[in-house]
Design an enzyme around this catalytic site. Sequence first.
Site, mmCIF file in Angstrom:
data_model
loop_
_atom_site.group_PDB
_atom_site.id
_atom_site.type_symbol
_atom_site.label_atom_id
_atom_site.label_comp_id
_atom_site.label_asym_id
_atom_site.label_seq_id
_atom_site.Cartn_x
_atom_site.Cartn_y
_atom_site.Cartn_z
ATOM 1 N N GLU A 137 0.824 -1.219 0.000
ATOM 2 C CA GLU A 137 0.000 0.000 0.000
ATOM 3 C C GLU A 137 0.856 1.267 0.000
ATOM 4 O OE1 GLU A 137 -3.001 -0.050 3.049
ATOM 5 O OE2 GLU A 137 -4.266 -1.370 1.855
ATOM 6 N N GLU A 183 -7.004 -7.697 -0.246
ATOM 7 C CA GLU A 183 -7.401 -7.499 1.156
ATOM 8 C C GLU A 183 -8.820 -6.970 1.228
ATOM 9 O OE1 GLU A 183 -5.067 -4.952 3.626
ATOM 10 O OE2 GLU A 183 -3.184 -5.574 2.713
#
Length: 675
Positions: free
Chosen positions: A158, A314
């Site tokens: 991320e 995710e």
Amino acid sequence: MNPTTSRLSRLEAIDGLAYGGDYNPDQWPEDVWAEDARLMREAGVNLVSLPVFSWPRLEPEPGRFDFSWLDRVLDVLWSQDIRVDLATGTATPPAWLIRAHPEILPVTADGVRLEFGSRQAYCPSSPVFREHALRLTEAMARRYGHHDAVVLWHVSNEYGDHVSRCYCAVSAGHFRRWLQHRYENLATLNDAWGTTCWGQHYTDWEQIEPPRRATGPINPTQRLDFERFSSDAMLELFRAEVELLRERTPQLPVTTNFMSLFRELNYWDFAAVEDIVTDDAYPDPADPVAHTDAALNYGLMRALKNGQPWLLLEQAPSAVSWRDVNVPKPPGRMRLGSLHAIAHGSDAAMFFQWRAARFGPEKFHSAMLGHRGVASRSYQECRDFGAELRRLAELKGSRVESRVGVVVDWDAWWGLDAPDSLPSARLDWLHLVRTWHRALYTLGFTVDPVRATGPFDGYDVVVAPNLYLIDDAVTAALAGYADQGGRLVVGPFSGVSDREDKIHPGGAPGPLRSLLGVSVDEWWPLPDGHEGRVKLGATTLGFTTWAEWIDAESADVIATYDDGPLAGRPAITTRRAGAGTATYVSAGLDEAALRQVLGPICRDAGLTPHDTPSLDVEQVTRYRDGDRWTFILNHGTVPARTDVPNGTDLLTGDTVSGPVTVAPAGALVVRHTRS
Ligand code: GLA
């Protein structure tokens, strides 16, 4: 086979759609690992992501690597036939590196150096960080690049989640080099930045700094360039790891996990570097329209690589731990959310994380295996869904059908996010895009985000909710689209500035003036709490935030302002442009109003919008060759009656046709009967 296709074929080793999650075995004693792998297998897990935050464990001292524990983890997983999305481990530098080189720590716009103690504590421009990150990546590639279990590289994690902008001296130097590359000489930069305003003239590159907190509004072009630079700086870091991995392990595909529609990074550029798009999605269970924004996010994920399937890497099995109030997902909603991503082109439903943590900031984050172990609701739902997912294996590799595009342009987003120098700070780019998307969504369309420069072929309707910044390339692409028969709809405050954020000569909509056939005289933003009305035929539409004084030059007026100082003046215009049409919406219409405008345009383009808009029931179709599968999803809280195609529901094995009743949180995945 081209290299990307050949790398992607490695993912075929995953049996069916990917299922699993982040796994942090180093947070647990070793005797738990075998149980983890056994329960994963029981739950249908076939892919896990690790070791995302394990740098200190992998390299306890500078240059000394300890892979023994990870070797054992991979062996345990492999013994249960579980594949690995292997993180390079570079998402968080270890304490020893920070203390040896404190200049790695990022600095905020206020000049505060952020401390170690959380994660991602690094300046993206730091050569020291990069050197150490590449050394770890190289060691990981040597050690595991040919491990049978490894099917995908997961670079960092991320990017930009906690730190996406750094204002330190090293970043300043990097920014200057980036500017030198862009402008070549100071005269060009001074001109581009309009430094004759407010005495901003530069006579030496060294005088230029990042847009740190200043005495008043900051030069908007300086700020805009810093947004571009910061995205590029992170991209450079990503690219450095990717290049190394490509050299060492040319057979393995590479990704980095995105954060949906994320302002800070231009994902069009990031996606071009990787082999497959992956996303982390956390729709808020407390938000009744979160699923419509999720549809937009998922649309972007498939669009970033021209419709290629992506992976949902995710999501939360239930509650997250980072909102002020972390509402759990009621029974069935994890399943529905997973099917939603798959409907929109994901070949995976993965989670953060496998086993719930006992310590650290995420100890209250839900996990596949909750604190109660196999007794936890999340485990039972995840295990059941893991079994169910096997019935959808045939969908792997199929693509999503969409005839409607929405333009997503980071330059316009950044340009419109300069709250201290615009006519109104309330015109929010993301809000505009979401509102326009929701109008189309509720009309029953699956919408693809598209680049401002296209390509637009294949889309019957393309909407651009806002293109504040626009250049000739975008103008030509949009004009070409309309010319070829496309229906183009452009939203308010578009065509205002060029790429240097200079107002186009003659005012808005700048180069779009002849295509749209309008000219803007003045902006009329609404004060907070005020609403306006627009008259479209016999219908009255509502708007907030924004209005414009426009003149229709070569366009037909289809709606006029109904009240206030603009009463009677044009609000929405349209004109034939080549074989298509170009429509301009000058007001900040709400979602219901936009439906009234966009519905007829879609119908005119040969599409069939819903007569009754539906927020809750969504249909999305995936296809491959002659096969088609339609997902019917009820996001609402009451049963819904809806038409389904003739075919077989893969989830139940039942033959279906005509109207069916779908329970709240219920879903069908209908394989169409071949005609
Ligand atoms: C992000 C991160 C994960 C974890 C989750 C929690 O997606 O990638 O490491 O922190 O958020 O929701």
